[in-house]
Design an enzyme around this catalytic site. Structure first.
Site, mmCIF file in Angstrom:
data_model
loop_
_atom_site.group_PDB
_atom_site.id
_atom_site.type_symbol
_atom_site.label_atom_id
_atom_site.label_comp_id
_atom_site.label_asym_id
_atom_site.label_seq_id
_atom_site.Cartn_x
_atom_site.Cartn_y
_atom_site.Cartn_z
ATOM 1 N N LYS A 11 18.031 -96.820 -18.193
ATOM 2 C CA LYS A 11 18.468 -96.803 -19.427
ATOM 3 C C LYS A 11 19.486 -97.953 -19.704
ATOM 4 O O LYS A 11 18.974 -99.086 -18.652
ATOM 5 C CB LYS A 11 20.179 -95.953 -19.277
ATOM 6 C CG LYS A 11 19.733 -94.818 -18.680
ATOM 7 C CD LYS A 11 20.959 -93.121 -19.121
ATOM 8 C CE LYS A 11 20.800 -91.554 -19.177
ATOM 9 N NZ LYS A 11 21.704 -91.297 -19.373
ATOM 10 N N ASN A 124 24.768 -94.312 -16.407
ATOM 11 C CA ASN A 124 24.606 -93.946 -14.603
ATOM 12 C C ASN A 124 23.525 -93.860 -14.868
ATOM 13 O O ASN A 124 22.720 -93.366 -13.683
ATOM 14 C CB ASN A 124 24.997 -92.242 -15.034
ATOM 15 C CG ASN A 124 24.273 -91.837 -15.888
ATOM 16 O OD1 ASN A 124 23.341 -91.942 -17.591
ATOM 17 N ND2 ASN A 124 24.211 -89.916 -16.662
ATOM 18 N N GLU A 138 9.406 -83.317 -23.002
ATOM 19 C CA GLU A 138 10.196 -85.236 -23.007
ATOM 20 C C GLU A 138 8.741 -86.013 -22.849
ATOM 21 O O GLU A 138 8.552 -87.082 -23.566
ATOM 22 C CB GLU A 138 10.929 -85.389 -22.542
ATOM 23 C CG GLU A 138 12.284 -84.653 -21.788
ATOM 24 C CD GLU A 138 13.043 -85.018 -20.905
ATOM 25 O OE1 GLU A 138 13.842 -83.679 -20.959
ATOM 26 O OE2 GLU A 138 12.771 -85.255 -19.928
HETATM 27 P P1 IDP Z 1 22.158 -85.352 -16.806
HETATM 28 O O1 IDP Z 1 21.834 -86.497 -17.350
HETATM 29 O O2 IDP Z 1 22.681 -85.795 -15.189
HETATM 30 O O3 IDP Z 1 21.337 -84.432 -16.344
HETATM 31 P P2 IDP Z 1 23.367 -84.140 -19.019
HETATM 32 O O4 IDP Z 1 23.776 -83.223 -18.851
HETATM 33 O O5 IDP Z 1 21.956 -83.675 -18.859
HETATM 34 O O6 IDP Z 1 23.464 -84.418 -17.487
HETATM 35 O O7 IDP Z 1 23.716 -84.811 -19.432
HETATM 36 C C1 IDP Z 1 22.831 -86.050 -20.882
HETATM 37 C C2 IDP Z 1 23.614 -87.634 -20.520
HETATM 38 O O8 IDP Z 1 25.091 -87.021 -21.238
HETATM 39 C C3 IDP Z 1 24.149 -87.984 -19.340
HETATM 40 O O9 IDP Z 1 23.378 -88.387 -18.048
HETATM 41 C C4 IDP Z 1 25.512 -89.048 -19.615
HETATM 42 O O10 IDP Z 1 24.922 -89.509 -19.853
HETATM 43 C C5 IDP Z 1 25.512 -88.360 -20.744
HETATM 44 N N1 IDP Z 1 26.479 -87.196 -20.239
HETATM 45 C C6 IDP Z 1 27.367 -86.205 -20.150
HETATM 46 N N2 IDP Z 1 28.575 -85.414 -19.862
HETATM 47 C C7 IDP Z 1 29.428 -86.487 -20.305
HETATM 48 C C8 IDP Z 1 30.916 -87.067 -20.397
HETATM 49 O O11 IDP Z 1 31.248 -86.118 -19.620
HETATM 50 N N3 IDP Z 1 30.779 -88.057 -20.593
HETATM 51 C C9 IDP Z 1 29.902 -88.543 -20.979
HETATM 52 N N4 IDP Z 1 28.684 -88.528 -21.568
HETATM 53 C C10 IDP Z 1 27.949 -87.199 -21.062
#
Ligand code: IDP
Ligand code: MG
Length: 145
Positions: A11, A124, A138
């Protein structure tokens, strides 16, 4: 066993901090094969399609700004396809939990991630497909002919 493929996106937060080399080295240790890689200037439409399932989340708009690089000096994304046995799970495990402060400190997100207190952005570091089916979807989206 049939070969499995998965998509990794390094990212913009990680590219901006020059962490791509570290991430690729960590993933190299999983002994998967890198079969495609490219630098992508992510447009809003692509980011929205990629995160379509999260459209109703309160953080969606910020998430799109993150992936398009708007929060990190218009930085690009590095998209990589890995192939190998259990590639999806291996890379998800190496990535660690979504919230970088909850991620194991030996995982990629635990080591290199943070939450930006000004924007609440989960910096992240990587995206990793969460299932074989989503990985195939994807890969089609990011590596369109
Ligand atoms: P993942 O990346 O671990 O699969 P997902 O739940 O699919 O997690 O969420 C996609 C992306 O959305 C995350 O990697 C993160 O960048 C963002 N994200 C998820 N939850 C939150 C939140 O509570 N606050 C802000 N960003 C979030
Ligand atoms: Mg996900």
């Amino acid at each position: 066993m049939e070969k499995e493929r998965t998509l990794v996106l390094i990212k913009p937060d990680a590219v901006a901090k020059c962490l791509a080399g570290h991430v690729i080295t960590d993933l190299y240790n999983l002994k998967l094969k890198m079969i495609a890689m490219k630098l992508v200037n992510v447009k809003k439409e692509l980011a929205e399609k990629h995160y379509e399932s999260l459209r109703d989340k309160p953080f969606f708009e910020k998430l799109i700004k993150h992936l398009t690089g708007e929060l990190h000096g218009k930085e690009n994304v590095i998209a990589i396809v890995y192939e190998g046995e259990n590639a999806v799970k291996k890379i998800r495990d190496a990535a660690g939990k979504t919230h970088p402060e909850e991620a194991d400190f030996t995982s990629i997100r635990g080591k290199y991630g943070r939450v930006d207190s000004r924007t609440d952005c989960f910096e992240n570091v990587i995206h990793a497909s969460d299932s074989r089916e989503n990985a195939e979807k994807e890969i089609k989206l990011w590596f369109k002919k």
